[in-house]
Design a protein around this motif. Structure first.
Motif, mmCIF file in Angstrom:
data_model
loop_
_atom_site.group_PDB
_atom_site.id
_atom_site.type_symbol
_atom_site.label_atom_id
_atom_site.label_comp_id
_atom_site.label_asym_id
_atom_site.label_seq_id
_atom_site.Cartn_x
_atom_site.Cartn_y
_atom_site.Cartn_z
ATOM 1 N N ALA A 421 -32.480 84.123 8.469
ATOM 2 C CA ALA A 421 -32.790 82.936 9.264
ATOM 3 C C ALA A 421 -33.451 81.873 8.396
ATOM 4 O O ALA A 421 -34.045 82.183 7.373
ATOM 5 N N ALA A 422 -33.316 80.624 8.848
ATOM 6 C CA ALA A 422 -34.037 79.531 8.215
ATOM 7 C C ALA A 422 -34.978 78.991 9.265
ATOM 8 O O ALA A 422 -34.568 78.691 10.385
ATOM 9 N N GLN A 423 -36.251 78.909 8.925
ATOM 10 C CA GLN A 423 -37.224 78.405 9.871
ATOM 11 C C GLN A 423 -37.489 76.946 9.526
ATOM 12 O O GLN A 423 -37.879 76.639 8.404
ATOM 13 N N THR A 424 -37.226 76.061 10.461
ATOM 14 C CA THR A 424 -37.553 74.652 10.212
ATOM 15 C C THR A 424 -38.536 74.187 11.278
ATOM 16 O O THR A 424 -38.630 74.768 12.352
ATOM 17 N N GLY A 425 -39.261 73.143 10.947
ATOM 18 C CA GLY A 425 -40.158 72.553 11.934
ATOM 19 C C GLY A 425 -41.500 73.245 12.050
ATOM 20 O O GLY A 425 -42.288 72.914 12.917
ATOM 21 N N GLY A 426 -41.784 74.201 11.183
ATOM 22 C CA GLY A 426 -43.088 74.861 11.181
ATOM 23 C C GLY A 426 -43.383 75.546 12.499
ATOM 24 O O GLY A 426 -42.466 75.980 13.204
ATOM 25 N N PRO A 427 -44.659 75.607 12.878
ATOM 26 C CA PRO A 427 -45.041 76.325 14.098
ATOM 27 C C PRO A 427 -44.459 75.711 15.373
ATOM 28 O O PRO A 427 -44.521 76.318 16.433
ATOM 29 N N SER A 428 -43.901 74.490 15.264
ATOM 30 C CA SER A 428 -43.300 73.880 16.450
ATOM 31 C C SER A 428 -41.795 74.061 16.461
ATOM 32 O O SER A 428 -41.122 73.657 17.394
ATOM 33 N N GLY A 429 -41.272 74.608 15.397
ATOM 34 C CA GLY A 429 -39.818 74.693 15.260
ATOM 35 C C GLY A 429 -39.277 76.051 15.635
ATOM 36 O O GLY A 429 -39.900 76.815 16.360
ATOM 37 N N GLY A 430 -38.086 76.321 15.126
ATOM 38 C CA GLY A 430 -37.471 77.585 15.482
ATOM 39 C C GLY A 430 -36.769 78.196 14.292
ATOM 40 O O GLY A 430 -36.743 77.625 13.210
ATOM 41 N N CYS A 431 -36.194 79.391 14.540
ATOM 42 C CA CYS A 431 -35.496 80.096 13.480
ATOM 43 C C CYS A 431 -34.001 79.940 13.690
ATOM 44 O O CYS A 431 -33.485 80.252 14.764
ATOM 45 N N GLY A 456 -40.250 68.872 7.740
ATOM 46 C CA GLY A 456 -39.310 69.203 6.678
ATOM 47 C C GLY A 456 -39.578 70.507 5.947
ATOM 48 O O GLY A 456 -38.986 70.769 4.919
ATOM 49 N N GLY A 457 -40.450 71.318 6.486
ATOM 50 C CA GLY A 457 -40.639 72.645 5.904
ATOM 51 C C GLY A 457 -39.409 73.481 6.212
ATOM 52 O O GLY A 457 -38.873 73.415 7.319
ATOM 53 N N MET A 458 -38.912 74.211 5.248
ATOM 54 C CA MET A 458 -37.770 75.082 5.512
ATOM 55 C C MET A 458 -38.023 76.414 4.822
ATOM 56 O O MET A 458 -38.008 76.512 3.598
ATOM 57 N N ILE A 459 -38.336 77.414 5.644
ATOM 58 C CA ILE A 459 -38.673 78.715 5.082
ATOM 59 C C ILE A 459 -37.479 79.640 5.292
ATOM 60 O O ILE A 459 -37.016 79.822 6.421
ATOM 61 N N ILE A 460 -37.004 80.180 4.209
ATOM 62 C CA ILE A 460 -35.826 81.046 4.293
ATOM 63 C C ILE A 460 -36.284 82.496 4.430
ATOM 64 O O ILE A 460 -37.170 82.954 3.710
ATOM 65 N N MET A 461 -35.644 83.189 5.378
ATOM 66 C CA MET A 461 -36.005 84.584 5.586
ATOM 67 C C MET A 461 -34.810 85.479 5.347
ATOM 68 O O MET A 461 -33.680 85.114 5.637
ATOM 69 N N SER A 462 -35.081 86.656 4.824
ATOM 70 C CA SER A 462 -33.992 87.575 4.493
ATOM 71 C C SER A 462 -34.034 88.770 5.428
ATOM 72 O O SER A 462 -34.894 88.864 6.297
ATOM 73 N N ASP A 463 -33.111 89.703 5.232
ATOM 74 C CA ASP A 463 -33.088 90.886 6.100
ATOM 75 C C ASP A 463 -34.314 91.768 5.906
ATOM 76 O O ASP A 463 -34.490 92.744 6.617
ATOM 77 N N HIS A 464 -35.179 91.426 4.962
ATOM 78 C CA HIS A 464 -36.433 92.190 4.831
ATOM 79 C C HIS A 464 -37.549 91.602 5.696
ATOM 80 O O HIS A 464 -38.682 92.049 5.620
ATOM 81 N N ASP A 465 -37.230 90.542 6.456
ATOM 82 C CA ASP A 465 -38.254 89.951 7.317
ATOM 83 C C ASP A 465 -37.996 90.318 8.774
ATOM 84 O O ASP A 465 -36.859 90.253 9.245
ATOM 85 N N CYS A 466 -39.068 90.693 9.468
ATOM 86 C CA CYS A 466 -38.954 91.059 10.881
ATOM 87 C C CYS A 466 -39.198 89.805 11.719
ATOM 88 O O CYS A 466 -40.247 89.173 11.606
ATOM 89 N N MET A 467 -38.240 89.443 12.547
ATOM 90 C CA MET A 467 -38.354 88.192 13.279
ATOM 91 C C MET A 467 -39.416 88.250 14.368
ATOM 92 O O MET A 467 -40.004 87.244 14.727
ATOM 93 N N VAL A 468 -39.660 89.436 14.906
ATOM 94 C CA VAL A 468 -40.727 89.556 15.913
ATOM 95 C C VAL A 468 -42.071 89.298 15.232
ATOM 96 O O VAL A 468 -42.931 88.601 15.756
ATOM 97 N N ASN A 469 -42.205 89.837 14.040
ATOM 98 C CA ASN A 469 -43.446 89.642 13.294
ATOM 99 C C ASN A 469 -43.635 88.174 12.900
ATOM 100 O O ASN A 469 -44.752 87.666 12.915
ATOM 101 N N ILE A 470 -42.524 87.504 12.583
ATOM 102 C CA ILE A 470 -42.609 86.079 12.243
ATOM 103 C C ILE A 470 -43.068 85.278 13.463
ATOM 104 O O ILE A 470 -43.936 84.412 13.363
ATOM 105 N N ALA A 471 -42.502 85.607 14.627
ATOM 106 C CA ALA A 471 -42.918 84.931 15.855
ATOM 107 C C ALA A 471 -44.408 85.169 16.092
ATOM 108 O O ALA A 471 -45.152 84.262 16.469
#
Lengths: 625, 184
Positions: A421-431, A456-471
């Protein structure tokens, strides 16, 4: 520093200084002249780039090459992953990961003997070839640098170099040849929208503020870049503070303001320092202050530091903070354009927005409007970070796809992992999940897929990242940063965090998932400011695109990415264990039983999941599931 | 909070630290009748924290008086912003960035390791007052994630395994080079 009192004097200053950049821009090619630029951004600065400059300067002196070889710091080149960066002009040779002790090798080989130092050139990870110039590097190929035009080109601490790049010419044009109304019309025609997040038309914002009659008005530059993982505003201020100052002055002229404030995060000491230098220099030259360029236009700028509150990025909260109050937001309307700082008409513009302004007047609204998509014009700077090979700042035309940014510019995912996933928009954005990799990015498209442009923050996540934990991570951030003024944000987000924590620790139920959704809706509908209204976005977008991960946590008590510690189990495979006792000896809580040459076993009730056994086992008998 | 003079750097009002603060405040030319005088309050609090290392009650009262505002107003501002602290920090301040880029690169494990090695939690100070740990939000050096700053020096790409080595230097150096600094 001579004072510049008319636009003719500014034009002659430009003529006088433009040779400063001639080696860099390749306008004069002289075989013996070299310019060495060393990145002085926060990242490279932390890796001792100042020492590199010192070493080069000592070498220049030692070899008697003063006046032939120059060395100076510059703003951020954007390629932070490979810092510190050293660029040599006019050959455009791009050295990466340079250490202070490498200066002598570069100097001897390159400056004295004309050979490039192969070892320090960038190696293309796919072609496995060394790239000699910046233009060859894939990271730069798709970029179009407008807001970052001077970053990595000029010395940010020298106003002469900004003037040499055409700086303050737009200001001169605006205040001597255009009426405020014309300036606003030009801005509206350019289609520039706010780069801080919401994407409101900058020209319209100026128009509103210009319509309210008031003796006093204000221009505020919002440099409270609070999104974790976003650093484009910092780089612009560190690398090209004068463009922000010029943008603010043009805004001031357009709306009829005489005073500007830069509200900047205290976490950015280098940006504050560069900005202070720039303001001081502009004042000394008479470009800030009274009767600018003899037109009767007065404008000055003061710096105000933030103090670590994310909510102060919201304009009404920012204004409260500027007034020395707690940074709590207010209800809108009235909008700041009507009643802002000290209840006077005020515009709040983001750093990147303001850095775009001088270029629009230099090259014309039509030119700017021709870049980008139907609704979003110009370029956007993204801070590419996370699990991507080329971490750094990238500026691309609106409408570039995520795939181009992540794979062509970013060089793909780190360590050969899979993109998740790519997370944009920081804590107000989505994956944004894989299926939208080919979506052309603009304000509307990102919103339609449940995220937002944000700053404009864009954090790239890989299959080693848990999306529930990111939320959960983002919710933790929100709970900490909520100012507490309105109930839905203060209490609702706290409940959301508790539920998410329960889920990541194996105590979640299926009802919790419904509860998360309904809480999200309430918080979005009833929160006072942008922080609360967008806070549930990371949760909603991960629920939408990664529901299977939530289900695995809730139903099977399993974390598919293997991140949530409480859901992990270490197990010894009997067929692989040879009974060497290494794991048992290394276990800090003595929960592994078994004697020599016997199959060992882990007591799950005592295990603290530290993973020491897995690290020690040489036979791959310990597995994590 | 309880104010204990022995532990505070500010025993008397004519202490050099207060003089330094007063010099700064005087340069602002505050006028008690100016309704806008508070716009420099946050800048002054930054300065005070730089000078004193933290913002004890006596400093808050002093600032309130200078601004002709109530202590509650000053205290309310201090408690709102993360940057300000009313308790002293360690001489060596370990700040672990927990911004998103650092987080996905394992910053929380680095933080845990610092906590374990120093035997304190984030937000606490060691009993001898030497070390304190804080987590912070994004220093903007995401290319170096995970990032740790120790008194203004930045350490990039830190792994949990590097923590002991990083700290070792500070254990050995004792206090000779370590100046008391404010929150970075």
């Amino acid at each position: 520093m001579p004072e510049i009192q008319t636009s003719e004097q500014l034009a002659s200053a430009y003529e006088q200084y433009k040779q400063l950049l001639s080696t860099r821009l390749g306008t004069v090619v002289d075989d013996n002249t070299r310019m060495i630029l060393v990145c002085g951004g926060t990242g490279c600065h932390a890796s001792e780039s100042e020492k590199i400059v010192e070493n080069f300067q000592a070498l220049i002196k030692k070899n008697g090459l003063e006046g032939k070889v120059f060395c100076s710091i510059s703003g951020c080149f954007g390629f932070c992953e490979k810092g510190p960066i050293v660029k040599v002009f006019p050959d455009n040779v791009f050295y990466v990961q340079v250490k202070p002790e490498d200066a002598s090798e570069i100097f001897e080989q390159h400056m004295l003997n004309g050979h490039k130092v192969k070892r320090l050139l960038y190696e293309d990870p796919i072609l496995k070839e060394k790239m000699e110039t910046a233009e060859d590097i894939s990271f730069y190929k798709l970029q179009q640098r407008i807001a970052l035009r001077n970053c990595g080109l000029i010395n940010p601490e020298k106003i002469e170099e900004y003037i040499a790049s055409g700086g303050y010419q737009s200001l001169a044009k605006v205040i001597t040849q255009m009426s405020p109304q014309q300036v606003i019309e030009e801005m509206i025609a350019s289609g520039l929208r706010g780069r801080g997040g919401a994407g409101f038309s900058t020209g319209k914002k100026w128009e509103f503020a210009s319509k309210y009659a008031s003796e006093e008005k204000f221009v505020i530059c919002n440099a409270d870049e609070g999104d974790p993982g976003a650093f484009m505003d910092r780089s612009i201020m560190e690398g090209d503070s004068h463009s922000v100052i010029e943008g603010m002055m043009i805004a001031g002229y357009a709306i009829g303001a005489q005073q500007g404030y830069v509200y900047i995060r205290a976490e950015y000491p280098l940006a504050v320092k560069r900005l202070e230098i720039a303001i001081r220099q502009a004042r000394a030259m008479g470009l800030l202050g009274k009767n600018i360029l003899g037109t009767g236009f007065n404008f000055d700028i003061a710096i105000r530091l933030g103090a670590g509150a994310f909510v102060c990025g919201e304009e009404t909260a920012l204004i409260h903070s500027l007034q020395g109050l707690r940074g709590e937001p207010a209800t809108k309307p009235p909008f700041p354009a009507e009643s802002g700082l000290w209840a006077k008409p005020t515009i709040v513009n983001n750093v990147e927005t303001l850095a775009n302004v001088p270029v629009i007047f230099q090259r014309g609204a039509e030119w700017f409007n021709s870049i980008g998509t139907k609704t979003s014009k110009g370029t956007k700077v993204f801070a590419l970070a996370g699990k991507v090979n080329n971490v750094g700042l990238v500026e691309v035309p609106m409408g570039t796809t995520l795939r181009e940014i992540i794979y062509d510019i970013g060089g793909g995912i780190k360590d050969g992992a899979e993109f998740k996933a790519a997370q944009t928009g920081g804590p107000s954005g989505g994956c944004i999940p894989r299926q939208y990799l080919d979506t052309p990015i603009d304000y509307e498209s990102l919103q339609s897929i449940g995220s937002m442009m944000g700053s404009g923050g864009m954090i790239i996540m890989s299959d080693h990242d848990c999306m529930v934990n990111i939320a959960r991570f983002y919710m933790e951030f929100i709970v900490e940063e909520s100012c507490g003024r309105c109930v839905p944000c203060r209490i609702g987000n706290k409940r959301m965090l508790e539920i998410l924590t329960n889920i990541t620790e194996g105590r979640g139920t299926e009802e919790d998932l419904d509860e998360l959704r309904s809480l999200s809706e309430t918080i979005i509908d009833t929160s006072l400011c942008g922080l609360g209204q967008t806070a549930p976005n990371p949760v909603l977008s991960t629920l939408k695109y990664f529901f299977d991960e939530y289900e695995a946590h809730v139903k099977e008590k399993r974390c598919p990415a293997g991140v949530c510690q409480k859901l992990m189990h270490y197990k010894i495979l009997p067929e692989k264990c040879i009974g060497c006792t290494s794991c048992a000896r290394g276990c800090p809580v003595n929960c592994i039983s078994g004697t020599v040459k016997q199959v060992h076993a882990i007591d799950q009730s005592k295990c603290i999941k530290c993973g020491a056994c897995m690290t020690r086992c040489k036979f791959g008998a310990v597995v994590r599931e | 909070m309880t104010y204990t003079p022995n532990h505070s750097p500010c025993v008397e009002q004519n202490h050099p630290q207060f003089k330094e603060l007063d010099q700064y405040i005087e340069s602002l030319h505050l006028s008690p009748d100016d309704p806008r005088r508070k716009d420099t309050l946050i800048m002054t609090l930054h300065r005070a924290q730089e000078i004193f290392g933290y913002l004890p009650e006596i400093v808050q009262l002093h600032i309130a008086k200078k601004y002709s505002i109530s202590h509650a107003e000053v205290s309310g501002v201090i408690s709102f912003y993360n940057f300000f602290t009313t308790t002293p920090k360690g001489k060596i301040q370990v700040n672990v960035c927990l911004g998103t880029a650092c987080y996905v690169n394992g910053a929380n494990k680095v933080l845990q390791e610092f906590e374990q090695v120093l035997g304190i939690k984030s937000g606490q100070v060691t009993a001898d007052g030497k070390f304190s740990i804080e987590s912070l939000r994004c220093v903007g050096a995401c290319g170096l994630a995970p990032v740790v700053t120790i008194n203004h020096k930045v350490y990039g790409k830190v792994k949990p395994g590097d923590v002991r080595e990083i700290l070792e230097k500070f254990f050995i150096e004792e206090d000779k080079d370590v100046k008391e600094v404010s929150h970075a």
